[in-house]
Design a protein around this motif. Structure first.
Motif, PDB file in Angstrom:
ATOM      1  N   ASN A  41       0.512  -1.481  -0.095  1.00 53.40           N
ATOM      2  CA  ASN A  41      -0.009  -0.158   0.175  1.00 53.40           C
ATOM      3  C   ASN A  41       1.410   0.860   0.346  1.00 53.40           C
ATOM      4  OD1 ASN A  41      -3.024  -1.486  -0.079  1.00 53.40           O
ATOM      5  ND2 ASN A  41      -2.041  -2.020   2.473  1.00 53.40           N
ATOM      6  N   TYR A  88       1.427   8.502   5.053  1.00 59.45           N
ATOM      7  CA  TYR A  88       2.444   9.208   6.498  1.00 59.45           C
ATOM      8  C   TYR A  88       2.671   7.191   6.872  1.00 59.45           C
ATOM      9  CZ  TYR A  88      -1.780   6.073   6.988  1.00 59.45           C
ATOM     10  OH  TYR A  88      -3.179   4.835   7.055  1.00 59.45           O
ATOM     11  N   CYS A  89       3.185   7.004   6.390  1.00 57.46           N
ATOM     12  CA  CYS A  89       3.648   5.671   6.520  1.00 57.46           C
ATOM     13  C   CYS A  89       4.856   5.132   6.580  1.00 57.46           C
ATOM     14  CB  CYS A  89       2.810   4.518   7.407  1.00 57.46           C
ATOM     15  SG  CYS A  89       3.302   2.875   7.635  1.00 57.46           S
ATOM     16  N   ASN A 143       4.803   1.617   3.513  1.00 60.26           N
ATOM     17  CA  ASN A 143       4.499   2.170   2.788  1.00 60.26           C
ATOM     18  C   ASN A 143       5.911   2.052   1.344  1.00 60.26           C
ATOM     19  OD1 ASN A 143       5.731   4.544   0.519  1.00 60.26           O
ATOM     20  ND2 ASN A 143       5.460   5.155   2.616  1.00 60.26           N
ATOM     21  N   GLY A 202       3.662  -6.246   7.607  1.00 56.72           N
ATOM     22  CA  GLY A 202       2.734  -4.864   7.174  1.00 56.72           C
ATOM     23  C   GLY A 202       1.468  -5.430   6.232  1.00 56.72           C
ATOM     24  N   GLU A 203       1.109  -4.608   4.870  1.00 59.42           N
ATOM     25  CA  GLU A 203       0.350  -5.652   4.646  1.00 59.42           C
ATOM     26  C   GLU A 203       0.556  -5.881   2.795  1.00 59.42           C
ATOM     27  OE1 GLU A 203      -3.439  -3.437   4.951  1.00 59.42           O
ATOM     28  OE2 GLU A 203      -3.553  -2.454   6.978  1.00 59.42           O
ATOM     29  N   GLU A 244      -7.657   4.394  10.226  1.00 58.56           N
ATOM     30  CA  GLU A 244      -6.405   5.370  10.643  1.00 58.56           C
ATOM     31  C   GLU A 244      -7.303   7.527  10.367  1.00 58.56           C
ATOM     32  OE1 GLU A 244      -3.983   3.886  11.075  1.00 58.56           O
ATOM     33  OE2 GLU A 244      -3.937   3.094   9.429  1.00 58.56           O
ATOM     34  N   LYS A 268      -5.844  -1.104   0.925  1.00 55.88           N
ATOM     35  CA  LYS A 268      -6.120  -0.685   2.129  1.00 55.88           C
ATOM     36  C   LYS A 268      -7.190   0.371   1.364  1.00 55.88           C
ATOM     37  CE  LYS A 268      -4.287   1.817   5.777  1.00 55.88           C
ATOM     38  NZ  LYS A 268      -3.458   1.573   7.112  1.00 55.88           N
ATOM     39  N   GLN A 294       8.537   0.242  11.848  1.00 54.43           N
ATOM     40  CA  GLN A 294       7.451   1.453  10.763  1.00 54.43           C
ATOM     41  C   GLN A 294       7.440   3.312  11.923  1.00 54.43           C
ATOM     42  OE1 GLN A 294       3.647  -0.253  12.000  1.00 54.43           O
ATOM     43  NE2 GLN A 294       2.784   0.347   9.746  1.00 54.43           N
TER      44      GLN A 294
HETATM   45  S1  SF4 Z   1       1.761  -0.675   6.769  1.00 58.97           S
HETATM   46 FE1  SF4 Z   1      -0.187  -0.371   7.029  1.00 58.97          FE
HETATM   47  S2  SF4 Z   1       0.082   1.981   7.444  1.00 58.97           S
HETATM   48 FE2  SF4 Z   1       1.882   1.322   6.696  1.00 58.97          FE
HETATM   49  S3  SF4 Z   1       1.432   1.410   4.540  1.00 58.97           S
HETATM   50 FE3  SF4 Z   1       1.045  -0.480   4.826  1.00 58.97          FE
HETATM   51  S4  SF4 Z   1      -1.221  -0.105   5.253  1.00 58.97           S
HETATM   52 FE4  SF4 Z   1      -0.254   1.733   4.949  1.00 58.97          FE
END
Ligand code: SF4
Length: 419
Positions: free
Chosen positions: A130, A134-135, A138, A173-174, A226, A242, A388
């Motif tokens: 994703n 802000y992460c 990413n 992570g996603e 979020e 996401k 993170q």
């Molecule tokens: S870990 Fe979660 S918040 Fe961070 S980029 Fe991936 S989906 Fe987004």
């Protein structure tokens, strides 16, 4: 892999030109982005009207219209209605913080005694497909990526369990491509050997997948929405699964349908209007509680933290006073709900809030991948993945246990037995 799903885990300056162009276009051109309210292939749709109720209430919430009289009325009542809760979240409640804290403390004592649960999170992979701007994880951020092998997971868990911890929250992570459901399920089976209570914080999945993960040993599922503001959400989550707001919203409900014992909810305060996000988060819990009264529900209250390659990210207008107001309002509105305060907050804040309304704190935290041995036992830095976000309170389990006891609280490591 389709071009649209292609992920590049390298520095953005070194991205192939096509990927770099795509990143810039995603940032600059909303019409280039997919519809964030439309489910993608494979995403299960469930019958639920909770989203509509929450969005409507959030939309109608005009917090500046509440007065001191509304706040006083809310504080004088035995049970807190949605209207009362809105008054407690409003700016008019700011001068009543002490009264709110006293009421919250009393309710916490009635429902939880003087207990506080201690757990630790374990990140097993930081690959993410994703693009949440802000992460630190990413897909366009230049960080060291890592996915632990099963041997490494077992080793990390052994190191953590040796401290005495009995509850673990497994995070990834996603990325289905890098951390599929089976990989997570196997990690959970390993965790069963070392811990009595297991949570997961992973990408949202379908009911049958939650069911499988529950069978592997997962007790509860946490998903952060979020921000509940769908328009703002669209501008922050530019790429990946996401991006689909409604699928994420229904994740806790799917988890409960899949047999999970509990579910955790949260907005990331500071991303958007924190009062509206706090209202939406609590109403999400409230409506799920009415539909699934047996479920153990909890709220978290993370605020933005700086990330690798961007230390300017911070929770704009959510100071500790505002956070305290939100947490006391949560407690007064939802006296039965767990409230988790993570290591994003300072030790002083966590010590104080645990006496008022928080029921769970993390300890011995690392948001990096595979570095518990290094952090817990002072070993040399090995091949680890980046964090993170930067944590604020890095107390060990032993230090946290001691501090909680010294504050007059009874630390609890597990209170659940399967028969
Ligand atoms: S870990 Fe979660 S918040 Fe961070 S980029 Fe991936 S989906 Fe987004």
């Amino acid at each position: 892999m389709q071009e649209e799903n292609q992920v590049y885990f390298v520095d953005s300056d070194q991205l192939p030109l096509a990927a770099l162009e795509r990143k810039h276009r995603l940032e600059q051109d909303p019409s280039f982005r997919t519809n964030h309210m439309e489910y993608m292939d494979g995403m299960q749709v469930i019958e639920s009207d909770i989203k509509e109720k929450v969005l409507k209430a959030m939309d109608e919430f005009s917090y500046d219209s509440y007065t001191a009289a509304d706040v006083e009325r809310a504080l004088s009542k035995e049970s807190c209605s949605i209207e009362d809760f809105k008054a407690l979240l409003s700016p008019a409640a700011a001068p009543y913080l002490e009264q709110m804290a006293r009421k919250a403390e009393e309710l916490t004592k009635n429902h939880f005694g003087n207990t506080v649960y201690i757990f630790t999170p374990l990140y097993i992979a930081n690959y993410c497909q994703n693009y949440c701007i802000y992460c630190g994880f990413n897909c366009y951020n230049n960080i060291r990526r890592k996915k632990l092998t099963f041997e490494e997971i077992e080793h990390e868990m052994e190191v953590i369990a040796k401290t005495g911890m009995e509850e673990i929250l497994i995070l990834t992570g996603e990325s289905r491509a890098y951390s599929d459901v089976t990989y997570i399920g196997e990690a959970v089976k390993i965790a069963k050997k070392y811990f009595k209570n297991i949570g997961i914080e992973i990408y949202p999945v379908n009911v049958d997948e939650y069911q499988y993960l529950h069978e592997c040993g997962v007790d509860y599922v946490t998903v952060f929405q979020e921000t509940y503001n769908t328009e703002k959400y669209e501008t922050l989550h530019l790429l990946g699964h996401k991006r689909v707001w409604p699928y994420r919203f229904d994740a806790q409900e799917r988890a409960l349908m899949g047999g999970m014992r509990g579910a955790g909810f949260s907005a990331l305060l500071g991303l958007d209007d924190f009062r509206k996000d706090a209202l939406a988060t609590a109403l999400h819990v409230y409506y799920i509680n009415r539909k699934y009264p047996h479920a153990e529900l909890s709220l978290s209250c993370p605020r933005l933290r700086p990330i690798v390659n961007n230390d300017k990210i911070n929770p704009r207008d959510v100071g500790e006073k505002e956070l305290c107001q939100v947490l006391c309002a949560y407690r007064i509105f939802l006296p039965f709900a767990g409230i988790t305060v993570s290591s994003r907050e300072s030790a002083a804040f966590r010590n104080g809030i645990a006496k008022i309304c928080a029921t769970k704190v993390s300890a011995g935290v690392s948001t990096g991948i595979g570095d518990h041995e290094e952090k817990y036992e002072g070993k040399e830095e090995a091949d680890v993945g980046d964090e993170q976000f930067e944590i604020n309170d890095n107390r060990s389990f032993a230090a946290m246990y001691q501090d909680m006891e010294q504050g007059g609280l009874q630390p609890v490591l597990n209170d659940y037995i399967y028969v």
